[in-house]
Design a protein around this motif. Structure first.
Motif, PDB file in Angstrom:
ATOM      1  N   ASP A 195       1.950 -13.279  54.778  1.00 54.42           N
ATOM      2  CA  ASP A 195       1.338 -11.937  54.774  1.00 54.42           C
ATOM      3  C   ASP A 195       2.366 -10.867  54.393  1.00 54.42           C
ATOM      4  N   LEU A 196       3.581 -11.027  54.872  1.00 48.62           N
ATOM      5  CA  LEU A 196       4.651 -10.068  54.521  1.00 48.62           C
ATOM      6  C   LEU A 196       4.955 -10.111  53.029  1.00 48.62           C
ATOM      7  N   VAL A 197       5.000 -11.342  52.503  1.00 48.13           N
ATOM      8  CA  VAL A 197       5.274 -11.524  51.074  1.00 48.13           C
ATOM      9  C   VAL A 197       4.137 -10.913  50.265  1.00 48.13           C
ATOM     10  N   ARG A 198       2.896 -11.163  50.700  1.00 45.31           N
ATOM     11  CA  ARG A 198       1.727 -10.625  49.972  1.00 45.31           C
ATOM     12  C   ARG A 198       1.734  -9.100  49.993  1.00 45.31           C
ATOM     13  N   GLU A 199       2.131  -8.574  51.144  1.00 42.45           N
ATOM     14  CA  GLU A 199       2.162  -7.115  51.254  1.00 42.45           C
ATOM     15  C   GLU A 199       3.205  -6.531  50.286  1.00 42.45           C
ATOM     16  N   GLN A 200       4.398  -7.153  50.264  1.00 37.38           N
ATOM     17  CA  GLN A 200       5.447  -6.664  49.347  1.00 37.38           C
ATOM     18  C   GLN A 200       5.043  -6.815  47.896  1.00 37.38           C
ATOM     19  N   ALA A 201       4.304  -7.889  47.587  1.00 36.54           N
ATOM     20  CA  ALA A 201       3.959  -8.192  46.193  1.00 36.54           C
ATOM     21  C   ALA A 201       2.684  -7.471  45.753  1.00 36.54           C
ATOM     22  N   GLY A 202       1.889  -7.006  46.716  1.00 35.82           N
ATOM     23  CA  GLY A 202       0.599  -6.406  46.354  1.00 35.82           C
ATOM     24  C   GLY A 202      -0.360  -7.442  45.781  1.00 35.82           C
ATOM     25  N   ILE A 203      -0.222  -8.673  46.251  1.00 27.69           N
ATOM     26  CA  ILE A 203      -1.099  -9.770  45.788  1.00 27.69           C
ATOM     27  C   ILE A 203      -1.746 -10.376  47.033  1.00 27.69           C
ATOM     28  N   ARG A 204      -3.069 -10.521  47.010  1.00 26.83           N
ATOM     29  CA  ARG A 204      -3.749 -10.981  48.231  1.00 26.83           C
ATOM     30  C   ARG A 204      -3.990 -12.483  48.269  1.00 26.83           C
ATOM     31  N   GLU A 205      -3.730 -13.182  47.188  1.00 26.77           N
ATOM     32  CA  GLU A 205      -4.091 -14.605  47.109  1.00 26.77           C
ATOM     33  C   GLU A 205      -3.416 -15.450  48.201  1.00 26.77           C
ATOM     34  N   PHE A 206      -4.166 -16.392  48.733  1.00 23.70           N
ATOM     35  CA  PHE A 206      -3.593 -17.357  49.675  1.00 23.70           C
ATOM     36  C   PHE A 206      -2.756 -18.380  48.912  1.00 23.70           C
ATOM     37  N   ALA A 207      -2.094 -19.254  49.660  1.00 21.37           N
ATOM     38  CA  ALA A 207      -1.202 -20.219  49.016  1.00 21.37           C
ATOM     39  C   ALA A 207      -1.254 -21.570  49.713  1.00 21.37           C
ATOM     40  N   ALA A 208      -0.851 -22.587  48.974  1.00 21.16           N
ATOM     41  CA  ALA A 208      -0.606 -23.912  49.545  1.00 21.16           C
ATOM     42  C   ALA A 208       0.905 -24.066  49.669  1.00 21.16           C
ATOM     43  N   VAL A 209       1.358 -24.411  50.874  1.00 18.89           N
ATOM     44  CA  VAL A 209       2.790 -24.592  51.139  1.00 18.89           C
ATOM     45  C   VAL A 209       3.017 -26.068  51.464  1.00 18.89           C
ATOM     46  N   ARG A 210       3.868 -26.721  50.670  1.00 18.25           N
ATOM     47  CA  ARG A 210       4.168 -28.134  50.933  1.00 18.25           C
ATOM     48  C   ARG A 210       5.664 -28.272  51.174  1.00 18.25           C
ATOM     49  N   SER A 211       6.014 -28.702  52.389  1.00 13.85           N
ATOM     50  CA  SER A 211       7.422 -28.796  52.778  1.00 13.85           C
ATOM     51  C   SER A 211       7.815 -30.231  53.052  1.00 13.85           C
ATOM     52  N   LYS A 212       9.041 -30.538  52.656  1.00 16.61           N
ATOM     53  CA  LYS A 212       9.610 -31.841  53.015  1.00 16.61           C
ATOM     54  C   LYS A 212      10.881 -31.553  53.790  1.00 16.61           C
ATOM     55  N   ASN A 213      10.923 -32.075  54.996  1.00 16.98           N
ATOM     56  CA  ASN A 213      12.037 -31.813  55.881  1.00 16.98           C
ATOM     57  C   ASN A 213      12.859 -33.078  55.996  1.00 16.98           C
ATOM     58  N   GLU A 214      14.119 -33.027  55.590  1.00 14.16           N
ATOM     59  CA  GLU A 214      14.914 -34.257  55.636  1.00 14.16           C
ATOM     60  C   GLU A 214      15.722 -34.398  56.909  1.00 14.16           C
ATOM     61  N   VAL A 215      15.542 -33.464  57.836  1.00 18.14           N
ATOM     62  CA  VAL A 215      16.212 -33.598  59.132  1.00 18.14           C
ATOM     63  C   VAL A 215      15.492 -34.681  59.908  1.00 18.14           C
TER      64      VAL A 215
END
Ligand code: 2P0
Length: 321
Positions: free
Chosen positions: A77-97
């Protein structure tokens, strides 16, 4: 760009961050200083999904919901606010810990997410801006944006960012102690410390002094002073936390045995210094040429892994993800 992938690594503080002045802006009570590690990265792809009605979050191939998803959405939401873009996103993370390694993944996680999300939402950010953004996800993530050694100033919303600091080359020997106890999260424990530990004010003033001494020890390339400041600051943090009501005991008997062993190593001429975060594992710093001997002396306490100063948050080509 609508899709970007970034990688970031965990960091271990030599002067600790413990407590917030502002938990919305995520401003710390004190500055801190850390070494970024060269292993156990988090790699995160953020892809804008214009048709979606919500964000989607996957960690190591598993769909994540509940509080972790809420934290990712709040951050986006913070990123969207700074960018002025409302689109949602897919976040895919790989954690090697490896889960058993007990190294905090929120630092590498939010540093990678900050960089990937800022690119996917077309924000043009320099490393200080990425560090400022990462701070809003998790305090320690502020420092994981920066390669090798970082100092994070307490500051205000604008100035509370991490920057690189020169320090002598060293190794960090991570000793994973299997204590098997369920820990209280850093976030909760920080709150309890501020509310109930009678030592909190002394923690804040002594840590500000420790950071200034650490900066000057780094400028002088003085490993011995760096080590002394590191070990003292860690034990002061644990003393402050142990004085909470109800008390919180992160160090296990084996953790204390490692601190004692490290002191014995010093007395026998092998210079090493110990630190520990919000759990029983102990991280020991040593000069590069002493690292193998120190690691060998610590294997009796748990599994041991030696790390060098590592890279900051970096963008990857999608083929590398
Ligand atoms: C540090 N730790 O300086 C300290 C020392 C643990 C002990 O930063 O609430 O996960 O997300 O800002 O960053 C762990 O706290 O807490 C931490 P939030 P975070 O590395």
């Amino acid at each position: 760009m609508t899709k970007a992938t970034a990688r970031a690594y965990p960091n271990i503080a030599l002067v600790k961050y413990w407590g917030k002045r502002d938990s919305t802006l995520m401003l710390p009570l004190t500055g801190s200083m850390s070494m970024t590690l060269d292993d156990f990265p988090t790699t995160t792809t953020v892809e804008r999904t214009p048709e979606a009605a919500a964000d989607h979050f996957e960690l190591n191939g598993e769909v994540i919901e509940g509080e972790p998803l809420r934290r990712v959405t709040k951050f986006l939401d913070l990123v969207r606010e700074q960018a002025g873009i409302r689109e949602f996103a897919a976040v895919r993370s790989k954690n090697e810990v490896p889960t058993a390694a007990g190294l905090a993944s929120s630092a590498s996680g939010f540093a990678a997410l900050a960089l990937a999300a800022s690119k996917a939402y077309d924000l043009s950010l320099d490393p200080a801006d990425v560090s400022r953004l990462a701070r809003r996800g998790s305090g320690s993530a502020t420092r994981s944006v920066i390669p090798h050694f970082a100092v994070w100033r307490a500051g205000d919303d604008e100035t509370s960012v991490a920057e690189a600091i020169d320090a002598p080359d060293m190794r960090m020997i991570v000793v994973v102690v299997n204590a098997g106890n369920k820990e209280i999260s850093s976030r909760e424990a920080m709150k309890r410390t501020a509310l109930t530990s009678p030592f909190n004010d002394a923690w804040v003033s002594s840590t500000e002094q420790a950071l200034e001494s650490m900066m000057s020890a780094c400028a002088d390339n003085d490993f011995t002073r760096i080590g002394r400041i590191t070990e003292t600051n860690a034990l002061r943090m644990h003393a402050t936390i142990q004085a909470c009501d109800p008390p919180i005991l992160y160090l296990a008997p084996t953790s204390l045995a490692i601190f004692n062993k490290v002191r014995e190593l010093r007395e026998s001429g092998l210079e090493a210094y110990a630190t520990a975060d919000a759990g029983p594992n102990v991280c020991v710093i040593a000069r590069p040429e002493d690292a193998d001997a120190v690691a060998a002396a610590l294997v009796e306490f748990g599994s041991v892994r030696t790390m060098a100063p590592g890279p900051g948050a970096e963008l990857l080509a999608d083929s590398e993800a």
